[in-house]
Design a protein around this motif. Sequence first.
Motif, PDB file in Angstrom:
ATOM      1  N   GLU A   1      39.182  44.598  30.326  1.00 17.84           N
ATOM      2  CA  GLU A   1      39.759  44.456  31.667  1.00 17.84           C
ATOM      3  C   GLU A   1      41.125  45.138  31.706  1.00 17.84           C
ATOM      4  OE1 GLU A   1      40.828  40.956  34.953  1.00 17.84           O
ATOM      5  OE2 GLU A   1      39.996  40.445  32.986  1.00 17.84           O
ATOM      6  N   LYS A   2      41.475  45.630  32.869  1.00 17.10           N
ATOM      7  CA  LYS A   2      42.752  46.302  33.032  1.00 17.10           C
ATOM      8  C   LYS A   2      43.892  45.291  32.996  1.00 17.10           C
ATOM      9  CE  LYS A   2      45.062  49.777  35.918  1.00 17.10           C
ATOM     10  NZ  LYS A   2      44.955  50.603  37.160  1.00 17.10           N
ATOM     11  N   VAL A   3      44.870  45.556  32.155  1.00 17.67           N
ATOM     12  CA  VAL A   3      46.036  44.694  32.008  1.00 17.67           C
ATOM     13  C   VAL A   3      47.231  45.392  32.653  1.00 17.67           C
ATOM     14  CG1 VAL A   3      47.564  43.504  30.399  1.00 17.67           C
ATOM     15  CG2 VAL A   3      45.136  43.748  29.856  1.00 17.67           C
ATOM     16  N   GLU A   4      47.892  44.700  33.545  1.00 16.74           N
ATOM     17  CA  GLU A   4      49.074  45.245  34.217  1.00 16.74           C
ATOM     18  C   GLU A   4      50.270  44.360  33.900  1.00 16.74           C
ATOM     19  OE1 GLU A   4      47.187  47.451  38.114  1.00 16.74           O
ATOM     20  OE2 GLU A   4      47.676  45.327  38.288  1.00 16.74           O
ATOM     21  N   LEU A   5      51.291  44.973  33.322  1.00 18.06           N
ATOM     22  CA  LEU A   5      52.488  44.242  32.926  1.00 18.06           C
ATOM     23  C   LEU A   5      53.703  44.783  33.662  1.00 18.06           C
ATOM     24  CD1 LEU A   5      52.014  44.071  29.043  1.00 18.06           C
ATOM     25  CD2 LEU A   5      51.380  42.349  30.736  1.00 18.06           C
ATOM     26  N   GLN A   6      54.624  43.883  33.940  1.00 15.65           N
ATOM     27  CA  GLN A   6      55.904  44.267  34.536  1.00 15.65           C
ATOM     28  C   GLN A   6      57.021  43.859  33.586  1.00 15.65           C
ATOM     29  OE1 GLN A   6      57.199  43.973  38.909  1.00 15.65           O
ATOM     30  NE2 GLN A   6      58.189  42.189  38.008  1.00 15.65           N
TER      31      GLN A   6
ATOM     32  N   THR B   1      56.064  40.010  32.415  1.00 15.63           N
ATOM     33  CA  THR B   1      55.113  39.200  33.171  1.00 15.63           C
ATOM     34  C   THR B   1      53.850  40.000  33.439  1.00 15.63           C
ATOM     35  OG1 THR B   1      56.125  39.917  35.264  1.00 15.63           O
ATOM     36  CG2 THR B   1      56.923  37.845  34.303  1.00 15.63           C
ATOM     37  N   SER B   2      52.770  39.283  33.682  1.00 15.09           N
ATOM     38  CA  SER B   2      51.496  39.920  34.028  1.00 15.09           C
ATOM     39  C   SER B   2      50.880  39.189  35.207  1.00 15.09           C
ATOM     40  CB  SER B   2      50.532  39.899  32.838  1.00 15.09           C
ATOM     41  OG  SER B   2      50.203  38.561  32.501  1.00 15.09           O
ATOM     42  N   GLY B   3      49.833  39.804  35.750  1.00 12.18           N
ATOM     43  CA  GLY B   3      49.187  39.214  36.914  1.00 12.18           C
ATOM     44  C   GLY B   3      48.508  37.900  36.620  1.00 12.18           C
ATOM     45  N   LYS B   4      48.061  37.703  35.384  1.00  8.74           N
ATOM     46  CA  LYS B   4      47.381  36.459  35.013  1.00  8.74           C
ATOM     47  C   LYS B   4      47.486  36.263  33.515  1.00  8.74           C
ATOM     48  CE  LYS B   4      42.924  38.900  35.117  1.00  8.74           C
ATOM     49  NZ  LYS B   4      41.536  38.861  35.639  1.00  8.74           N
ATOM     50  N   PRO B   5      47.334  35.036  33.034  1.00 13.18           N
ATOM     51  CA  PRO B   5      47.514  34.764  31.600  1.00 13.18           C
ATOM     52  C   PRO B   5      46.289  35.067  30.746  1.00 13.18           C
ATOM     53  CG  PRO B   5      47.134  32.720  32.786  1.00 13.18           C
ATOM     54  CD  PRO B   5      47.219  33.794  33.827  1.00 13.18           C
ATOM     55  N   GLU B   6      45.092  35.216  31.398  1.00 11.58           N
ATOM     56  CA  GLU B   6      43.872  35.462  30.646  1.00 11.58           C
ATOM     57  C   GLU B   6      43.141  36.678  31.184  1.00 11.58           C
ATOM     58  OE1 GLU B   6      41.416  32.034  30.623  1.00 11.58           O
ATOM     59  OE2 GLU B   6      42.825  30.784  29.482  1.00 11.58           O
ATOM     60  N   TYR B   7      42.471  37.391  30.286  1.00  9.41           N
ATOM     61  CA  TYR B   7      41.729  38.593  30.667  1.00  9.41           C
ATOM     62  C   TYR B   7      40.376  38.589  29.968  1.00  9.41           C
ATOM     63  CZ  TYR B   7      46.087  40.492  32.546  1.00  9.41           C
ATOM     64  OH  TYR B   7      47.235  40.695  33.279  1.00  9.41           O
ATOM     65  N   LEU B   8      39.474  39.376  30.525  1.00 10.53           N
ATOM     66  CA  LEU B   8      38.190  39.621  29.896  1.00 10.53           C
ATOM     67  C   LEU B   8      38.276  40.876  29.041  1.00 10.53           C
ATOM     68  CD1 LEU B   8      35.818  38.947  32.931  1.00 10.53           C
ATOM     69  CD2 LEU B   8      36.236  37.439  30.964  1.00 10.53           C
TER      70      LEU B   8
ATOM     71  N   GLY C   1      42.118  46.704  28.012  1.00 10.44           N
ATOM     72  CA  GLY C   1      41.938  45.982  26.774  1.00 10.44           C
ATOM     73  C   GLY C   1      40.730  46.470  26.004  1.00 10.44           C
ATOM     74  N   SER C   2      40.533  45.905  24.827  1.00  8.17           N
ATOM     75  CA  SER C   2      39.408  46.272  23.973  1.00  8.17           C
ATOM     76  C   SER C   2      38.370  45.160  24.002  1.00  8.17           C
ATOM     77  CB  SER C   2      39.899  46.503  22.548  1.00  8.17           C
ATOM     78  OG  SER C   2      40.344  45.284  21.984  1.00  8.17           O
ATOM     79  N   ASP C   3      37.435  45.220  23.060  1.00 12.55           N
ATOM     80  CA  ASP C   3      36.419  44.172  22.946  1.00 12.55           C
ATOM     81  C   ASP C   3      36.906  43.004  22.102  1.00 12.55           C
ATOM     82  OD1 ASP C   3      34.686  45.730  24.420  1.00 12.55           O
ATOM     83  OD2 ASP C   3      33.788  46.674  22.663  1.00 12.55           O
TER      84      ASP C   3
ATOM     85  N   HIS D   1      52.792  37.010  25.434  1.00 13.67           N
ATOM     86  CA  HIS D   1      51.446  36.775  24.921  1.00 13.67           C
ATOM     87  C   HIS D   1      50.481  36.545  26.083  1.00 13.67           C
ATOM     88  CE1 HIS D   1      53.994  35.648  21.458  1.00 13.67           C
ATOM     89  NE2 HIS D   1      52.996  36.115  20.729  1.00 13.67           N
ATOM     90  N   TYR D   2      49.280  37.029  25.903  1.00 21.93           N
ATOM     91  CA  TYR D   2      48.210  36.722  26.854  1.00 21.93           C
ATOM     92  C   TYR D   2      46.903  36.591  26.091  1.00 21.93           C
ATOM     93  CZ  TYR D   2      46.973  41.716  26.602  1.00 21.93           C
ATOM     94  OH  TYR D   2      46.601  42.964  26.171  1.00 21.93           O
ATOM     95  N   GLU D   3      45.943  35.928  26.693  1.00 18.82           N
ATOM     96  CA  GLU D   3      44.682  35.607  26.035  1.00 18.82           C
ATOM     97  C   GLU D   3      43.573  36.517  26.529  1.00 18.82           C
ATOM     98  OE1 GLU D   3      42.908  33.014  23.157  1.00 18.82           O
ATOM     99  OE2 GLU D   3      44.943  32.860  23.967  1.00 18.82           O
ATOM    100  N   VAL D   4      42.718  36.953  25.596  1.00 21.26           N
ATOM    101  CA  VAL D   4      41.496  37.686  25.939  1.00 21.26           C
ATOM    102  C   VAL D   4      40.320  36.825  25.521  1.00 21.26           C
ATOM    103  CG1 VAL D   4      40.096  39.741  25.525  1.00 21.26           C
ATOM    104  CG2 VAL D   4      42.589  39.938  25.661  1.00 21.26           C
ATOM    105  N   LYS D   5      39.493  36.458  26.492  1.00 16.79           N
ATOM    106  CA  LYS D   5      38.354  35.574  26.225  1.00 16.79           C
ATOM    107  C   LYS D   5      37.065  36.236  26.670  1.00 16.79           C
ATOM    108  CE  LYS D   5      40.811  31.147  26.511  1.00 16.79           C
ATOM    109  NZ  LYS D   5      40.843  29.807  27.140  1.00 16.79           N
ATOM    110  N   LYS D   6      36.024  36.014  25.885  1.00 20.49           N
ATOM    111  CA  LYS D   6      34.711  36.543  26.261  1.00 20.49           C
ATOM    112  C   LYS D   6      34.075  35.650  27.324  1.00 20.49           C
ATOM    113  CE  LYS D   6      33.598  38.985  21.996  1.00 20.49           C
ATOM    114  NZ  LYS D   6      32.634  39.173  20.889  1.00 20.49           N
TER     115      LYS D   6
END
Length: 799
Positions: A366-371, A356-363, A768-770, A794-799
Amino acid sequence: MKPIRILLLFVVFLPVSLGLHSFYPSGINPDKEQELITAANLYSLRFPNEKIYLHLDRPSYWSGENIWFKAYLLNTAIPDCNLYVELVNLSGEVVDKKICWALHGLAYGDFHLPDSIPGGIYQVRAYTNWMRNFDEQWFFRRNVIISHIRDKIPEKEIFDLKARDVDLQFFPEGGTFVANVRNKVAFRAVDKNGKGISVKGEITDEKGKKAADFKSGFKGIGSFEIIPETGKKYIANAVIGSDIEIKVNLPVAVTNEIKLEIDPFETDSIHLQILDGNSPSASNSVTEFLILGQSGGQICFHKQVSLSGQQVNLNISKNSLPSGIIKFTVFDNNLIPHCERLVFLNHHQNINLEITSGKPEYLPREKVELQIKALTKDGIPCLSNLSMSVYNPELQLGAEQYPDNILTRFLLSSELKGTIEEPAWYLKDDSLSTIVALDNLMLSHGYRYFEWKEIMANQVPGIEYQPEESIQLRGKVTNWFSGKPVKNSNVTLMFVKSQLAVHQQTTDSIGNFVFSNLFFYDTVYASLQAGTDRQKKKNTIEIDDRSSVSPEPGYLPLNYRYNDGIQFKTSWYLSETDSSLIDRKWHLNDTILLGDINVLAINRKPKDDVFAKPYLKADYTFEVSKRDDIYSNIYEMLESTSAYMRNFLLLNPEYFLDGVRVDSDFVSGFPSNWFENVEAVRMANVSNGFGPGLFFYTKRGETQRKLYDKMGMKSTRIIGYSVIRRFYSPVYEPGQPTVLEDDFRNTIYWNPVVLTDSTGVAKVAYYGSDEPGKMQVVVEGITADGKLCRGLYHYEVKK
């Protein structure tokens, strides 16, 4: 090899207690039955079938990147052992090789791919020394695509399938095709490389009368039912693909054999039925049988049964059997095996990791934290050792939809003979179609463990390679004149350009010696001496380098597909459409225009002296490299050309070679051209305080790499463990300077050691990366009590 001898002694006196209730009719001697079971278990323990799985960070790579891996070993001959991991190209050449020390069955490392590596299909291969005694089929092998950024990778060769390349085989259930009763027959259609091909058709007798239809399922495998008549021949009229027609004869149905049928589809039990193909009045009819179940080489079930009216039915509780593949064998009252059948049981004892993660989408960045939670079905936490990779699956070339993973490797691929294509498909769900396909797989593939004829004949495999618990150097001392082995000879091992200690061993009765318990990284150069100064002139040392030479690859990576019109993305397409790859390909983001440059001179930086000297300054330095190499040894050179050194030797100094104290005779075995200089120190830090010391320093460069052989001397190179590097993950904290202008990591994150705590939880954080897109998190591993672990997220990275 003392641990192995202890293991075998333990096995010999191991009491066999299966804890199962058996019924013993008078037809089979219980002592003979127990003797057979004991022999089977002993064989399995004496010759364990090691299994290896490598978790790779992703399926495909570009030149200049790294292939990160973590290895998991099960059923090893010794607890800690050497693991060889190799990168093999299409021609079977080993282009890179790593030696890892697998501690408690775990190891990790990486391959760095040079910018110059050609694009193509490569294979990551892993094995232990013990595994080399058996078929290379059981090595771990995983094909990966490596693309060169500026070169178009050779795409899959496309050709038309020919009838001569097709192999269609039929497998009657239990191994016997019995007349006048219902038979379940599995089949498999493959090409010359073992790749599954779709097939359909009908079974007819010799007069053309249809007896059954058949059609393959996943990867060219399927089954059908037929009742063959006595004396008739049956032919399979098959259509391969869309237009290739072939005919294959089925086995001839027999009337005097035993038939085994198993229905594994009931929820709680396995229904087993034995049919006697003999007539009730036949004199050779057998009425008592022994049924053995084997899992992982060990007997997990045994029971004697009696026929009642030409057949016997038996229900075996699934809860009494372990997970995985079980081979059931039917023996007659003379303990002759007649039928065999594989069954797969899945108690779902593996740990499905909850990620699990704190949220399903990231920029981006951005720092990704997983449990990660490792819990049993009952919610009990598990201490686990895991590996974790994060990448964008959309950017992977040629990735299989259902590739081998830690579950399928240890439960399926490493247990069955032959190629298992996309094995994860068989464990994707518990639907009826998947379960039927999995049972057809059991019917059409052989079991990896021993054959009963080997046990009955007391045949043991030839063991040429022993398990390795460390870096080892093996060899043999023989007499130069007679060629006979020299027993009880002292052998001294000295490492050149290293602070490793001097080691000594004694040859055995046939002249063999082994230096073990060596732990070091990279490559070192060493010199061996056999016997005293007088004895060594009669001796010759031979190095046993069989373990260091890679076995010839017998299963090469394949790069072809059939002309089916399927379109797919190529490496050229990705490199010309993905902005990050365009930048890497043409270096647009780090290119500046320079004016005219005049190069005036190049000053070479002198090499540093890597040896720590136990003195500030030598009283006298003798430069060996400036002397003519016309002397038999270094002492003759010193005494013949330097009065200072001649007088200094009379002081009985202690001798040091590259900083390590050695015997004077040992130094005399090296050629003079190996030395750079010799330094004399009157007040050196020696073993008894301060006194005279003579310090010999060897050359660097090519001279050091020349192997030098002399009577009783042997110079050699020993490859140590591969240096373990750490995956670089940038940190983008607020207010911190930007580390990278463009961050397009293909592997977003890799961590080979993720440990859950006493609550079964592990927390991981990274940036994350760009790269935008849907990122895939893959976590695999094993618990402290041996349960397999796997989880996807799975999680999404959106600009």
